[in-house]
Design an enzyme around this catalytic site. Structure first.
Site, PDB file in Angstrom:
ATOM      1  N   SER A 133       0.846  -1.192   0.000  1.00  0.00           N
ATOM      2  CA  SER A 133       0.000   0.000   0.000  1.00  0.00           C
ATOM      3  C   SER A 133       0.877   1.236   0.000  1.00  0.00           C
ATOM      4  O   SER A 133       1.985   1.232   0.565  1.00  0.00           O
ATOM      5  CB  SER A 133      -0.904   0.019   1.234  1.00  0.00           C
ATOM      6  OG  SER A 133      -1.517   1.292   1.397  1.00  0.00           O
TER       7      SER A 133
ATOM      8  N   TYR B 184      -1.459  -0.191  10.189  1.00  0.00           N
ATOM      9  CA  TYR B 184      -1.611  -0.679   8.813  1.00  0.00           C
ATOM     10  C   TYR B 184      -0.395  -0.269   7.982  1.00  0.00           C
ATOM     11  O   TYR B 184       0.159  -1.080   7.226  1.00  0.00           O
ATOM     12  CB  TYR B 184      -2.898  -0.137   8.196  1.00  0.00           C
ATOM     13  CG  TYR B 184      -3.090  -0.506   6.749  1.00  0.00           C
ATOM     14  CD1 TYR B 184      -3.503  -1.781   6.385  1.00  0.00           C
ATOM     15  CD2 TYR B 184      -2.847   0.423   5.734  1.00  0.00           C
ATOM     16  CE1 TYR B 184      -3.670  -2.125   5.045  1.00  0.00           C
ATOM     17  CE2 TYR B 184      -3.027   0.096   4.407  1.00  0.00           C
ATOM     18  CZ  TYR B 184      -3.433  -1.181   4.066  1.00  0.00           C
ATOM     19  OH  TYR B 184      -3.601  -1.514   2.739  1.00  0.00           O
TER      20      TYR B 184
ATOM     21  N   LYS C 150       2.179  -3.060   6.336  1.00  0.00           N
ATOM     22  CA  LYS C 150       2.467  -3.127   4.907  1.00  0.00           C
ATOM     23  C   LYS C 150       3.948  -2.867   4.631  1.00  0.00           C
ATOM     24  O   LYS C 150       4.545  -3.483   3.740  1.00  0.00           O
ATOM     25  CB  LYS C 150       1.595  -2.132   4.144  1.00  0.00           C
ATOM     26  CG  LYS C 150       0.131  -2.546   4.049  1.00  0.00           C
ATOM     27  CD  LYS C 150      -0.046  -3.875   3.325  1.00  0.00           C
ATOM     28  CE  LYS C 150      -1.498  -4.176   3.015  1.00  0.00           C
ATOM     29  NZ  LYS C 150      -1.671  -5.500   2.364  1.00  0.00           N
TER      30      LYS C 150
END
Length: 248
Positions: free
Chosen positions: A141, A152, A156
């Site tokens: 991402s 998050y 990633k």
């Protein structure tokens, strides 16, 4: 010659479904993996119809946080060689309680959804990867490169370091490992009902091309990295983000 085989995690919707379609149209036998049987089966049927090839896409329902369920994918392959493994999916899990225990749960849930799931599936399928010529592609991402999403983003980013490790470990066997890092792609389930018109406009304005990305555009980047022409590319992060983050 046996048909090439691609395994696509998170293949039921969005980027994963577009990737499964691209490989199936290229003549691969595709195995899509996810937690929702009805969604996977609907995608498989739709792509089969587009390809006019029954069984082009097969679905395996599995929660990849559970090592026992990961074995379902291995069994479904029935000893076949895997040419391409695409670790898509994961996702952002929202915080709950504003306490230390809540923070711990927030970080652990996001890490577990994005990192061990990719690791377990890859470890399970490594013995089956084609040698030479296998491809491991991780979908990351833009958040891993510019931050903004807390655990998050960190989860990633962990995939990037792990991809470098895979590239170094298996390069001598002519297996490549790369990351595709998408920017804002509107037509996915990632945001659920969290996206607002203002949020959409802000993300589009952050691009240089003035629009959101499409799942098929991410799938084409994955398709290229899976191709024979990309055999000299490994240990790289390919940003597909409309210029929201410039190369570095």
């Amino acid at each position: 010659m046996d048909k090439r085989v691609a395994v696509v995690r998170g293949g039921g919707t969005g980027i994963g479904a577009a990737t499964a379609r691209a490989f199936a149209l290229d003549g691969y036998d595709v195995v899509i993996v996810g937690r929702r049987a009805e969604v996977l089966d609907a995608t498989a049927a739709r792509v089969d119809a587009e390809c006019e090839r029954a069984g082009a896409v097969r679905s395996v329902t599995a929660d990849l946080t559970d090592p026992d369920q990961v074995e379902r994918v291995v069994k479904a392959l029935d000893g076949r060689t895997v040419d391409v493994l695409v670790n898509n999916a994961g996702g952002y899990l929202a915080p709950q309680a504003e306490t230390l225990a809540g923070a711990a749960a927030f970080w652990r849930s996001n890490f577990d959804a994005n990192v061990p799931t990719a690791v377990l599936l890859t470890e399970a399928l490594l013995p089956a990867l084609r040698r030479p010529g296998g491809r491991v592609i991780l979908v990351s991402s833009i958040a891993a490169q510019r931050g903004g999403a807390g655990p998050y983003s960190a989860a990633k980013a962990a995939l990037h370091g792990w991809a470098y490790d895979l590239a170094a470990q298996f390069g001598s066997e002519q297996i490549t490992a790369n990351v595709v890092s998408p920017g804002y792609v509107a037509d996915t389930e990632f945001f659920g009902d969290r996206m607002t018109p203002e949020g959409h406009a802000r993300r589009v304005a952050a691009t240089l091309v003035g629009r959101a990305g499409e799942p098929a555009e991410i799938a084409e980047a994955i398709r290229y990295l899976a191709s024979p022409e990309a055999g000299y590319i490994t240990g790289q992060v390919l940003g597909v983000n409309g210029g929201s983050v410039l190369g570095r």
